[in-house]
Design a protein around this motif. Structure first.
Motif, mmCIF file in Angstrom:
data_model
loop_
_atom_site.group_PDB
_atom_site.id
_atom_site.type_symbol
_atom_site.label_atom_id
_atom_site.label_comp_id
_atom_site.label_asym_id
_atom_site.label_seq_id
_atom_site.Cartn_x
_atom_site.Cartn_y
_atom_site.Cartn_z
ATOM 1 N N LYS A 38 0.835 -1.207 0.000
ATOM 2 C CA LYS A 38 0.000 0.000 0.000
ATOM 3 C C LYS A 38 0.873 1.263 0.000
ATOM 4 C CE LYS A 38 -3.920 2.290 0.608
ATOM 5 N NZ LYS A 38 -4.934 2.322 -0.444
ATOM 6 N N GLN A 80 2.298 1.744 -3.361
ATOM 7 C CA GLN A 80 1.250 2.204 -4.279
ATOM 8 C C GLN A 80 1.011 3.707 -4.102
ATOM 9 O OE1 GLN A 80 -2.538 0.260 -3.510
ATOM 10 N NE2 GLN A 80 -3.621 1.955 -4.448
ATOM 11 N N GLU A 98 -21.336 -3.575 5.142
ATOM 12 C CA GLU A 98 -21.456 -2.521 6.148
ATOM 13 C C GLU A 98 -21.196 -1.194 5.441
ATOM 14 O OE1 GLU A 98 -19.659 -3.060 10.237
ATOM 15 O OE2 GLU A 98 -18.303 -1.601 9.375
ATOM 16 N N GLU A 104 -17.936 4.826 2.879
ATOM 17 C CA GLU A 104 -17.118 3.622 2.806
ATOM 18 C C GLU A 104 -18.041 2.411 2.836
ATOM 19 O OE1 GLU A 104 -14.390 2.880 6.030
ATOM 20 O OE2 GLU A 104 -13.411 1.248 4.961
ATOM 21 N N ARG A 106 -17.962 -1.725 3.166
ATOM 22 C CA ARG A 106 -17.083 -2.823 3.573
ATOM 23 C C ARG A 106 -17.787 -4.148 3.402
ATOM 24 N NH1 ARG A 106 -13.091 -2.222 8.476
ATOM 25 N NH2 ARG A 106 -11.868 -0.507 7.693
ATOM 26 N N GLU A 157 -9.355 -1.072 -0.936
ATOM 27 C CA GLU A 157 -8.315 -1.671 -0.100
ATOM 28 C C GLU A 157 -8.785 -3.054 0.331
ATOM 29 O OE1 GLU A 157 -5.640 -0.462 3.814
ATOM 30 O OE2 GLU A 157 -7.447 0.659 3.345
ATOM 31 N N ARG A 168 -13.868 3.082 -0.694
ATOM 32 C CA ARG A 168 -14.152 4.436 -0.212
ATOM 33 C C ARG A 168 -14.362 5.392 -1.377
ATOM 34 N NH1 ARG A 168 -12.011 5.648 5.011
ATOM 35 N NH2 ARG A 168 -10.847 3.921 5.907
#
Lengths: 209, 245
Positions: free
Chosen positions: A187, A190, B133, B162, B164, B196, B206
């Protein structure tokens, strides 16, 4: 009297009384740290706005402590010196500070990502440039990571705690922790690439040299 | 020293530098305010801070540090207790996070809110069940009336959100994932959200309206999925961009 460690274990095991004691002990600390960050770095226009933000962040951080089997709480080791309150307070402080950073406004000089990490033999100028980029990378990580991920970043990358030590305290497998470390590094790389691509014209000039 | 180790050390030094710089800035806030939050002030000290509220900066600080109410503490406690639950509810229902939990605790019946979890696929066992979520949305909607019923997550320009996709059980494998944004008629819209893949198999997506999510008013559908060994878990969330409140 029960130690904080026992209280954490009991609370995570579903003991409501232990959880209530923990909440009375930790929620005000998180609130105080969140409020400090928002007062110092925030841009709330009104008392009502800042109160709402304080309550939102306090709740978000507090609940995050208990997610995934309480990974964050279990990562606290009294042997490392910090009290549970200070440990949790720091997590709150770092998380909210990260969220309020605007790394887009930070300045850094251009360096090619494949030149990272900093090599001590580089020229002083190159070291400063790399350092600025690295700080920008860390700032942006703080903006993007969840409380759990940010705490893993601190444990595995910044404090460089051993995987076996962290596994013993959190109950996470060593494989899972190596995966955490690998993903956090990926990460960060990146983000470094993203930052370097934000000023492509400078790179083109560099390429032409 | 491996390249990973050098990279880690460089990040460590940068993080410490940034942390120290910010910690110094935070020390500029008078400790008396933190003692207010912790309930450590005498009556006289607290009365003095209340008198200072005539100053806008002190009024802001007082509002930020004023101790949490008993209702707020109770709400925090309930949310923590819910997070500890060893098993997730069988019904795949959207739950509420930042910016909405307070209201959820205060108005329990409003939990029926704003997000539709459409599809959690079955499979041969490589992947556990997943739960969706959502967090984000406009503050006004945090207090949505209890009878408002299910509907889209409402956002406006500048709102962040966001989504999830969270597994019921830890997944320690490298998952593939997809994201797709559609307009109200099902047409795909180019979109590069901040995605992510977190350890343990949670997918985090996000976005912020106006920067990496369309600001044009209307309803949108976000599809996110994870895949492993040919199995897939997919969820669909409806988001609506509204005029600013």
């Amino acid at each position: 009297m029960e130690t904080n460690h026992e209280q954490v274990r009991k609370a995570l095991g579903g003991d409501r009384v232990a959880l209530e004691c923990l909440t009375d002990s930790l929620a005000p600390v998180i609130h105080a740290r969140v409020a400090r960050v928002l007062v110092r770095f925030g841009a709330a226009a009104s008392a009502r706005d800042i109160r709402q933000d304080v309550e939102d962040y306090t709740q978000e951080v507090y609940v995050a402590l208990f997610r995934n089997g309480g990974e964050i709480l279990l990562g606290w080791s009294p042997e490392r010196g910090a009290s549970l309150q200070n440990y949790v307070g720091l997590i709150a402080q770092r998380y909210v500070t990260g969220r309020l950073r605007s790394s887009k406004h930070r300045t850094w000089n251009e360096v090619a990502v494949d030149e990272l990490p900093v090599i001590p033999s580089e020229s002083p100028e190159a070291r400063v440039e790399s350092r600025e980029l690295l700080v920008a990378v860390v700032a942006r990580l703080g903006e993007q990571l969840t409380p759990q991920a940010l705490q893993m970043f601190w444990s595995l990358i910044v404090e460089q705690r051993s995987v076996s030590d962290l596994s013993a305290s959190t109950g996470l497998s060593t494989d899972a922790l190596y995966m955490w470390r690998s993903r956090l590094l990926r990460k960060a790389r990146q983000i470094a690439e993203e930052i370097s691509l934000e000023k492509p014209s400078s790179h083109r000039k560099a390429d032409q040299r | 020293m491996s390249n990973d180790e050098k990279w880690m050390n460089a990040l460590r030094d940068a993080a410490k530098e940034l942390d120290a710089e910010e910690a110094r800035a935070l020390e500029e806030v008078d400790d008396v305010w933190e003692r207010l939050a912790l309930g450590e002030l005498s009556e006289d000290e607290r009365a003095e801070l209340e008198r200072r509220r005539a100053d806008p900066a002190d009024d802001l600080a007082y509002s930020a540090f004023e101790p949490l109410s008993s209702d707020t503490r109770a709400a925090v406690l309930d949310q923590a207790a819910a997070a500890i639950q060893p098993t997730r509810p069988a019904r795949r229902e959207a739950t509420l996070t930042r910016g909405r939990r307070w209201a959820a605790a205060a108005v329990a019946s409003a939990v029926a809110i704003v997000l539709v979890l459409v599809n959690v696929g079955g499979g041969s066992g490589s992947l556990p069940a997943y739960e969706l979520e959502v967090s984000g949305g406009d503050r006004l909607l945090r207090s949505a009336p209890a009878d408002s019923g299910p509907g889209p997550v409402r956002l406006s320009s500048g709102s962040s959100f966001e989504l999830r996709l969270i597994p019921d059980e830890r997944v320690d494998a490298d998952l593939d994932y997809d994201t797709r944004l559609e307009d109200s008629e099902g047409q795909a819209i180019p979109w590069e959200p901040n995605v992510e893949l977190l350890p343990a198999g949670t997918l985090s997506v996000r976005g912020t309206v106006g920067s990496d999510f369309p600001a044009a008013l209307g309803r949108y559908r976000v599809k996110i999925s994870v895949r492993l060994n040919g199995e897939r878990r997919e969820a669909v969330a409806e988001l609506e961009v509204m005029p600013p409140p």
